[in-house]
Motif scaffolding. Structure first.
Motif, PDB file in Angstrom:
ATOM      1  N   ALA A 191       0.821  -1.209   0.000  1.00  0.00           N
ATOM      2  CA  ALA A 191       0.000   0.000   0.000  1.00  0.00           C
ATOM      3  C   ALA A 191       0.857   1.263   0.000  1.00  0.00           C
ATOM      4  O   ALA A 191       0.638   2.177  -0.813  1.00  0.00           O
ATOM      5  CB  ALA A 191      -0.930  -0.014   1.215  1.00  0.00           C
ATOM      6  N   ASN A 192       1.833   1.336   0.896  1.00  0.00           N
ATOM      7  CA  ASN A 192       2.665   2.539   0.981  1.00  0.00           C
ATOM      8  C   ASN A 192       3.559   2.694  -0.245  1.00  0.00           C
ATOM      9  O   ASN A 192       3.690   3.804  -0.779  1.00  0.00           O
ATOM     10  CB  ASN A 192       3.522   2.499   2.256  1.00  0.00           C
ATOM     11  N   THR A 193       4.157   1.590  -0.709  1.00  0.00           N
ATOM     12  CA  THR A 193       5.001   1.662  -1.907  1.00  0.00           C
ATOM     13  C   THR A 193       4.167   2.032  -3.132  1.00  0.00           C
ATOM     14  O   THR A 193       4.610   2.831  -3.978  1.00  0.00           O
ATOM     15  CB  THR A 193       5.712   0.315  -2.154  1.00  0.00           C
ATOM     16  N   ILE A 253       3.465   5.730  -3.121  1.00  0.00           N
ATOM     17  CA  ILE A 253       4.685   6.477  -3.446  1.00  0.00           C
ATOM     18  C   ILE A 253       4.934   6.461  -4.952  1.00  0.00           C
ATOM     19  O   ILE A 253       5.257   7.494  -5.564  1.00  0.00           O
ATOM     20  CB  ILE A 253       5.899   5.875  -2.699  1.00  0.00           C
ATOM     21  N   VAL A 254       4.747   5.295  -5.568  1.00  0.00           N
ATOM     22  CA  VAL A 254       4.946   5.157  -7.016  1.00  0.00           C
ATOM     23  C   VAL A 254       3.938   6.008  -7.784  1.00  0.00           C
ATOM     24  O   VAL A 254       4.288   6.706  -8.743  1.00  0.00           O
ATOM     25  CB  VAL A 254       4.836   3.673  -7.444  1.00  0.00           C
ATOM     26  N   VAL A 255       2.677   5.956  -7.362  1.00  0.00           N
ATOM     27  CA  VAL A 255       1.621   6.737  -8.025  1.00  0.00           C
ATOM     28  C   VAL A 255       1.952   8.229  -7.974  1.00  0.00           C
ATOM     29  O   VAL A 255       1.847   8.944  -8.981  1.00  0.00           O
ATOM     30  CB  VAL A 255       0.251   6.466  -7.371  1.00  0.00           C
ATOM     31  N   ILE A 256       2.355   8.712  -6.806  1.00  0.00           N
ATOM     32  CA  ILE A 256       2.674  10.138  -6.655  1.00  0.00           C
ATOM     33  C   ILE A 256       3.919  10.503  -7.470  1.00  0.00           C
ATOM     34  O   ILE A 256       3.989  11.577  -8.071  1.00  0.00           O
ATOM     35  CB  ILE A 256       2.875  10.480  -5.158  1.00  0.00           C
ATOM     36  N   TYR A 257       4.877   9.589  -7.518  1.00  0.00           N
ATOM     37  CA  TYR A 257       6.129   9.870  -8.236  1.00  0.00           C
ATOM     38  C   TYR A 257       5.915   9.951  -9.748  1.00  0.00           C
ATOM     39  O   TYR A 257       6.454  10.852 -10.408  1.00  0.00           O
ATOM     40  CB  TYR A 257       7.159   8.791  -7.915  1.00  0.00           C
ATOM     41  N   VAL A 258       5.143   9.020 -10.305  1.00  0.00           N
ATOM     42  CA  VAL A 258       5.004   8.959 -11.767  1.00  0.00           C
ATOM     43  C   VAL A 258       3.983   9.948 -12.308  1.00  0.00           C
ATOM     44  O   VAL A 258       4.044  10.305 -13.489  1.00  0.00           O
ATOM     45  CB  VAL A 258       4.637   7.527 -12.229  1.00  0.00           C
ATOM     46  N   GLU A 259       3.048  10.395 -11.476  1.00  0.00           N
ATOM     47  CA  GLU A 259       2.003  11.311 -11.946  1.00  0.00           C
ATOM     48  C   GLU A 259       2.404  12.763 -11.666  1.00  0.00           C
ATOM     49  O   GLU A 259       2.447  13.207 -10.518  1.00  0.00           O
ATOM     50  CB  GLU A 259       0.681  10.980 -11.255  1.00  0.00           C
ATOM     51  N   ARG A 260       2.682  13.506 -12.709  1.00  0.00           N
ATOM     52  CA  ARG A 260       3.174  14.875 -12.567  1.00  0.00           C
ATOM     53  C   ARG A 260       2.152  15.803 -11.920  1.00  0.00           C
ATOM     54  O   ARG A 260       2.532  16.784 -11.282  1.00  0.00           O
ATOM     55  CB  ARG A 260       3.592  15.434 -13.936  1.00  0.00           C
ATOM     56  N   THR A 261       0.872  15.529 -12.088  1.00  0.00           N
ATOM     57  CA  THR A 261      -0.149  16.395 -11.483  1.00  0.00           C
ATOM     58  C   THR A 261      -0.156  16.293  -9.956  1.00  0.00           C
ATOM     59  O   THR A 261      -0.766  17.128  -9.284  1.00  0.00           O
ATOM     60  CB  THR A 261      -1.553  16.030 -12.016  1.00  0.00           C
ATOM     61  N   PRO A 270      -2.199   4.848   4.418  1.00  0.00           N
ATOM     62  CA  PRO A 270      -2.462   4.708   2.976  1.00  0.00           C
ATOM     63  C   PRO A 270      -3.935   4.491   2.660  1.00  0.00           C
ATOM     64  O   PRO A 270      -4.407   4.859   1.585  1.00  0.00           O
ATOM     65  CB  PRO A 270      -1.630   3.483   2.572  1.00  0.00           C
ATOM     66  N   ILE A 271      -4.670   3.894   3.607  1.00  0.00           N
ATOM     67  CA  ILE A 271      -6.100   3.669   3.385  1.00  0.00           C
ATOM     68  C   ILE A 271      -6.862   4.990   3.412  1.00  0.00           C
ATOM     69  O   ILE A 271      -7.621   5.305   2.498  1.00  0.00           O
ATOM     70  CB  ILE A 271      -6.674   2.697   4.440  1.00  0.00           C
TER      71      ILE A 271
END
Length: 311
Positions: free
Chosen positions: A42-44, A47-55, A289-290
Motif C-alpha cells: 500500500a505505501n510503496t 509512493i509510485v503513483v505520486i512519483y510517476v504522476e506529474r499532477t 495509505p487507506i
C-alpha cells in the motif's frame, strides 16, 4: 538471567510480553506477515503513483510521500523482530539488535509526528491563503521542511540514545514485544541524572515542538471555516479529514505506548499486551495509505487510471 545478574554478562534482552503463545503463534505470525505485506504494498504503491504522476507533484503529496517512506522505515524495523519472535520460544534479542531497533522505533515516531505537523501547516496555508499558496509553499521551502522533519528526529534522539548505549545493565527482562528506552533504563544498574534529564527533554521536545504548528494550523483552519460558506467548509473538511484521522490514530498509539511504559501491564493477557505494544507501528502504517488513498479523490482517480493502463 535475572535482575541481579552482573552487567558484564548482559549480551541480550528477553521480550517477555509475548509470553507462551502456544500454537496461536502460527496464527499471529500469519496475521502479522499479511499486515506487513499490506503495509509494504500500500505505501510503496502510493509512493509510485505520486512519483510517476506529474499532477501530484505538489507540496501536499510530497509530504505524503515522506510520510509513507517513514512508515515503511518504521514498520520494517519492528516487523522483522515481530515475525522472528512469534516463532521463537525464548524471545531473546541480541544487545546490538535491541539498540538498533530502539533507534529506528523512536526516530520513526518523532519523524511521523513532525511530518504530520508539517502537513497540518501545509493545509493551513492552502485553506487560509489559497491565492498565495504556491508563493508560500515553494519547492525550496518544501525541501527545507522535509529536511527539518528527518534531521529533527535523528538529532533529537541521538544524545539520549548515545547515553543509553553506555549504561551498565543488571537485568534483561523487557515486558514488551520490542525494545523500549524507558524499560531499558529501569534495567540499568545506575542511571545518571544527566541521562534522565536528556530523556525528559527529548520526551517534551518530541511532543511540544510538533504540537505547536499542529495546534496553530487547525485553530486557524477552523476559525476560517466558521466564517466561510458551506461549500468551502465541506471542501476544507474533506481535505483535512484524512489528516485528522491519521493524527488521532497516531495519538492513540502513543497513548498505548506510554501506558505500557509507565504502568504495570502484567494483569493483562499476553494477546492484549502484544496488541497494545504493536498498535503504534502496525495500525498507523496500515491506516495512513487507506485514509489518504480512499479519501483524496486526486490520488484515487490517478491510482485507478494507473491500474487500468497496466491491464
Amino acid at each position: 538471567m535475572d535482575n541481579s545478574t552482573n552487567s558484564t554478562q548482559i549480551v541480550s534482552f528477553i521480550l517477555a510480553a509475548y509470553g507462551n503463545l502456544g500454537h496461536l503463534k502460527y496464527l499471529y505470525f500469519t496475521i502479522i506477515f499479511l499486515s506487513y505485506i499490506t503495509i509494504v504494498v500500500a505505501n510503496t504503491g502510493l509512493i509510485v503513483v505520486i512519483y510517476v504522476e506529474r499532477t501530484l507533484h505538489e507540496p501536499m503529496y510530497v509530504f505524503l510521500c515522506s510520510l509513507f517512506v517513514n512508515e515503511l522505515y518504521g514498520s520494517t524495523a519492528i516487523f522483522t523482530c515481530l515475525l522472528s519472535q512469534m516463532l521463537s520460544d525464548t524471545h531473546e534479542v541480541p544487545f546490538i539488535y535491541c539498540f538498533l531497533q530502539l533507534f529506528c522505533l523512536y526516530t520513526y515516531a518523532i519523524a511521523e509526528y513532525s511530518n504530520l505537523a508539517v502537513m497540518a501547516y501545509d493545509r493551513y496555508v492552502s485553506i487560509c491563503y489559497p491565492l498565495q499558496y504556491h508563493v508560500i509553499m515553494t519547492s525550496g521551502r518544501v525541501c527545507v521542511l522535509l529536511l527539518l522533519v528527518w534531521a529533527y528526529s535523528v538529532i533529537l534522539f541521538t544524545v539520549p540514545y548515545s547515553l543509553t548505549v553506555r549504561l551498565r545493565f543488571c537485568g534483561n527482562l523487557i515486558n514488551k514485544v520490542y525494545c523500549d528506552i524507558h524499560v531499558i533504563h529501569t534495567l540499568s544498574c545506575s542511571v545518571s541524572t544527566a541521562n534522565n534529564v536528556y530523556i525528559l527533554v527529548v520526551a517534551v521536545a518530541s511532543v511540544i515542538v510538533p504540537l505547536i504548528p499542529l495546534s496553530f494550523s487547525y485553530i486557524k483552519v477552523f476559525t476560517v471555516c466558521l466564517k466561510t460558506s458551506k461549500e468551502t467548509k465541506q471542501k476544507a473538511v474533506s481535505t483535512c479529514m484524512p489528516h485528522i484521522v491519521a493524527v488521532t490514530n497516531f495519538a492513540m498509539g502513543c497513548f498505548f505506548e506510554m501506558c505500557q511504559s509507565l504502568f504495570d501491564m502484567n494483569h493483562l493477557s499476553g494477546t492484549m499486551r502484544v496488541i497494545l505494544s504493536a498498535y503504534l507501528v502496525v495500525c498507523q502504517p496500515l491506516l495512513s495509505p487507506i485514509v489518504y488513498g480512499l479519501n483524496l479523490s486526486k490520488i484515487r482517480d490517478v491510482g485507478k487510471s494507473f491500474l487500468q493502463n497496466k491491464k
